[in-house]
Design an enzyme around this catalytic site. Structure first.
Site, PDB file in Angstrom:
ATOM      1  N   ASP A  27     -24.714  71.656  24.384  1.00 31.15           N
ATOM      2  CA  ASP A  27     -24.510  70.494  25.244  1.00 31.15           C
ATOM      3  C   ASP A  27     -25.748  69.595  25.276  1.00 31.15           C
ATOM      4  OD1 ASP A  27     -23.093  68.839  26.915  1.00 31.15           O
ATOM      5  OD2 ASP A  27     -23.669  69.896  28.750  1.00 31.15           O
ATOM      6  N   LYS A  85     -18.690  72.164  29.042  1.00 39.81           N
ATOM      7  CA  LYS A  85     -18.946  71.652  30.383  1.00 39.81           C
ATOM      8  C   LYS A  85     -17.879  72.126  31.365  1.00 39.81           C
ATOM      9  CE  LYS A  85     -20.992  67.288  28.777  1.00 39.81           C
ATOM     10  NZ  LYS A  85     -22.279  67.357  29.471  1.00 39.81           N
ATOM     11  N   ARG A  90     -29.774  64.500  21.634  1.00 41.68           N
ATOM     12  CA  ARG A  90     -31.094  64.455  20.997  1.00 41.68           C
ATOM     13  C   ARG A  90     -31.029  64.849  19.531  1.00 41.68           C
ATOM     14  NH1 ARG A  90     -33.179  68.610  25.394  1.00 41.68           N
ATOM     15  NH2 ARG A  90     -31.551  67.432  26.474  1.00 41.68           N
ATOM     16  N   ASP A 114     -17.964  64.014  24.827  1.00 43.89           N
ATOM     17  CA  ASP A 114     -18.842  65.185  24.874  1.00 43.89           C
ATOM     18  C   ASP A 114     -18.235  66.275  25.749  1.00 43.89           C
ATOM     19  OD1 ASP A 114     -20.915  66.952  24.719  1.00 43.89           O
ATOM     20  OD2 ASP A 114     -22.178  65.901  26.170  1.00 43.89           O
ATOM     21  N   ASP A 138     -20.302  58.882  27.234  1.00 39.38           N
ATOM     22  CA  ASP A 138     -21.510  59.408  26.599  1.00 39.38           C
ATOM     23  C   ASP A 138     -21.924  58.577  25.391  1.00 39.38           C
ATOM     24  OD1 ASP A 138     -23.556  61.228  26.877  1.00 39.38           O
ATOM     25  OD2 ASP A 138     -22.681  62.708  25.542  1.00 39.38           O
ATOM     26  N   LYS A 174     -27.265  56.222  21.211  1.00 39.56           N
ATOM     27  CA  LYS A 174     -26.507  57.481  21.134  1.00 39.56           C
ATOM     28  C   LYS A 174     -25.009  57.185  21.223  1.00 39.56           C
ATOM     29  CE  LYS A 174     -25.475  61.578  23.941  1.00 39.56           C
ATOM     30  NZ  LYS A 174     -25.762  62.267  25.226  1.00 39.56           N
ATOM     31  N   GLU A 203     -26.759  67.858  22.739  1.00 37.06           N
ATOM     32  CA  GLU A 203     -26.441  67.374  21.395  1.00 37.06           C
ATOM     33  C   GLU A 203     -26.947  65.960  21.129  1.00 37.06           C
ATOM     34  OE1 GLU A 203     -24.126  64.867  23.630  1.00 37.06           O
ATOM     35  OE2 GLU A 203     -24.354  67.013  23.933  1.00 37.06           O
TER      36      GLU A 203
END
Length: 511
Positions: A332, A262, A336, A255, A273, A250, A334
């Site tokens: 959030d 967030k 996946r 993020d 991230d 990933k 995202e």
């Protein structure tokens, strides 16, 4: 840093030329007549030192010892974990003026202890300096690791040295600020690693990704001005007909949470991230060093997740590369979404196994903290191999469930699935989402949200789980060599068919 492995006992270590000599003393220590044995025995007798973990004693210009500084270091039972902790603490305590160190391990230390020592030195000596105006880099240039039998520990030493190079790359990429470590930069780093290692790298941009119909990946990227990148690395260490292991990382380089933004506190840590992407690139750096005889593919979907007038929204329905539709309930969640398209892309390589690595859920941090990564797998042999690799590399994971019932929360009347399944068992439902795109091969998912970085005063990338991945790949090389050497018979073929049938049933369940 330059590492060297030597056969050394305490008598030989006394003659080693270095700035600091680290002598590891375990609880079974029995002194001989050499200078270092006498030094340790006298210190224990005077109660100035003991072999318990965390205990140290500095000596200056010890009689009969070449090194000006000697550091006695307690390592308890002498296990690899104790060795790692002892060496890490000792090296971290060293200050300026130290360019060459030597480590004398207990005589009972095996190859895994050697591996632990190398890993600890590399970890403790890493210093981030890239964006500092007045950097203070570590001055240690050479480390000699001494053990009772260097020849017997050579394979472990080389594995540790290669993994250390990969971990350093992963840590550096993770620590770079998000305005530097953009998706474009990750693509450039991938090309650089591939060129130095002599393997293939392809970096796809928005147009190529659109042609592939990666609708979930594109949806996440559309809110940012930074163009997405899809990185494909191919290491060919075995024959063209050998099925590869595929690693998927990933690569969310920052993020914000998108429209489901967030909270501000600690949002700066969301530059980490892309820890999964960094670990895949770091693993390929290690492959360039170790050159194992197997084939490995690395896939990194990289983009930012930002709010804007173009950003995807809660309630949107996107179509993945697989053709399955997804209702976005939370922007959030995202990671996946970009991973699911990469998992579909992985099918074209007809892999022997696929392992995705992602800082995926805060729920995994709540479950396991920062000690173990979460492991989900549809294949028992793959799960066992990853768990064993994590234990050997001191980069442990913990097996989590994938019961069908956990997937019920992903149901929605507006698409084939939702991208979140509610707060309960959030790490599991995220894995169940990914499983729907990984039915064509043995698959494992590593949730490294708790292990890829540390926060607070110790903020920084850890480089995990590069150690685990490297050890897993090396174990697969050994397994492949064993399979080719084994005589063919009807019974093994029949036994091998059973896992394949299980995987087929698993694929139907995931679909």
């Amino acid at each position: 840093m330059d590492f060297e492995l030597k056969t050394l006992n305490l008598d030989g270590a006394a003659s080693e030329k270095c700035d600091v000599l680290l002598v590891l003393v375990d609880e079974s220590f029995k002194p001989a007549s050499d200078a270092l044995s006498r030094l340790a025995a006298d210190a224990v007798k005077a109660r100035a030192f003991e072999a318990k973990p965390g205990k140290t004693l500095h000596a200056w210009r010890a009689t009969g010892v070449q090194a000006p500084r000697v550091l006695l270091v307690g390592c308890g039972d002498g296990s690899p974990r104790r060795i790692h902790s002892a060496v890490h603490g000792a090296v971290a305590s060293l200050r300026s003026g130290v360019r060459r160190i030597a480590i004398c391990l207990p005589q009972a230390a095996n190859g895994r202890a050697v591996r632990a020592a190398v890993s600890a030195v590399a970890e403790a000596s890493y210093v981030y300096i890239t964006t500092k105006s007045k950097p203070e880099a570590c001055e240690i240039e050479k480390c000699v690791v001494g053990c009772a039998d260097a020849a017997a520990s050579k394979a472990d030493f080389e594995a540790a040295r290669g993994a250390a190079a990969g971990i350093a790359v992963a840590r550096e990429l993770g620590n770079l600020p998000p305005n530097v470590a953009t998706p474009t930069r990750l693509g450039e780093e991938a090309k650089r690693i591939a060129k130095s290692g002599g393997f293939q790298c392809e970096v796809l941009g928005p147009r190529e990704v659109e042609k592939l119909r990666m609708g979930a990946f594109m949806a996440v990227a559309q809110g940012s001005d930074e163009p997405l990148r899809f990185i494909v690395l191919r290491y060919q260490g075995a024959g063209a007909s050998d099925a590869p292991v595929v690693l998927v990382g990933k690569g969310i380089t920052f993020d914000s949470g998108g429209i489901s933004i967030k909270p501000s506190p600690e949002m700066d840590e969301m530059k980490f991230d892309m820890g999964g992407a960094a670990s895949v690139l770091g693993t390929f750096r290690a492959l360039a060093e170790l050159k194992p005889r197997l084939n490995v593919v690395g896939l990194v979907p990289a983009c930012e997740n930002l709010p804007s007038g173009r950003a995807f929204k809660p309630g949107d329905v996107v179509t993945s590369m697989s053709g399955q539709t997804i209702e976005v309930l939370n922007t959030d969640a995202e990671g996946r979404l970009i991973l699911c398209d990469a998992l579909t892309y992985a099918e074209r390589f007809k892999p022997r196994a696929v392992v995705d690595v992602a800082t995926l859920t805060g729920a995994c941090v709540i479950a396991l903290g920062g000690v173990r990564s979460g492991l989900f797998a549809t294949d028992e042999a793959l799960a066992a191999a990853l768990q064993q690799a994590g234990d050997v590399a001191l980069d442990p994971c913990w097996r989590m469930p994938l019961d069908d019932e956990y997937g019920e929360g992903l149901k929605t009347q507006f698409a084939d699935m939702a991208n979140v399944g509610g707060r309960p068992a959030g790490a599991v439902t995220a894995a169940k989402f990914l499983q729907r795109f990984a039915g064509a091969y043995p698959w494992a998912h590593l949730d490294i949200a708790g292990t890829a970085w540390k926060g607070g005063a110790a903020k920084g990338s850890t480089g995990r789980p590069v150690g685990m991945l490297v050890e897993y790949l090396l174990s697969q090389q050994q397994a492949a060599v064993a399979r080719k050497a084994a005589p063919r018979s009807a019974a093994p073929r029949k036994a091998a068919a059973e896992p394949a049938a299980r995987r087929k049933r698993s694929a139907k369940t995931a679909a």
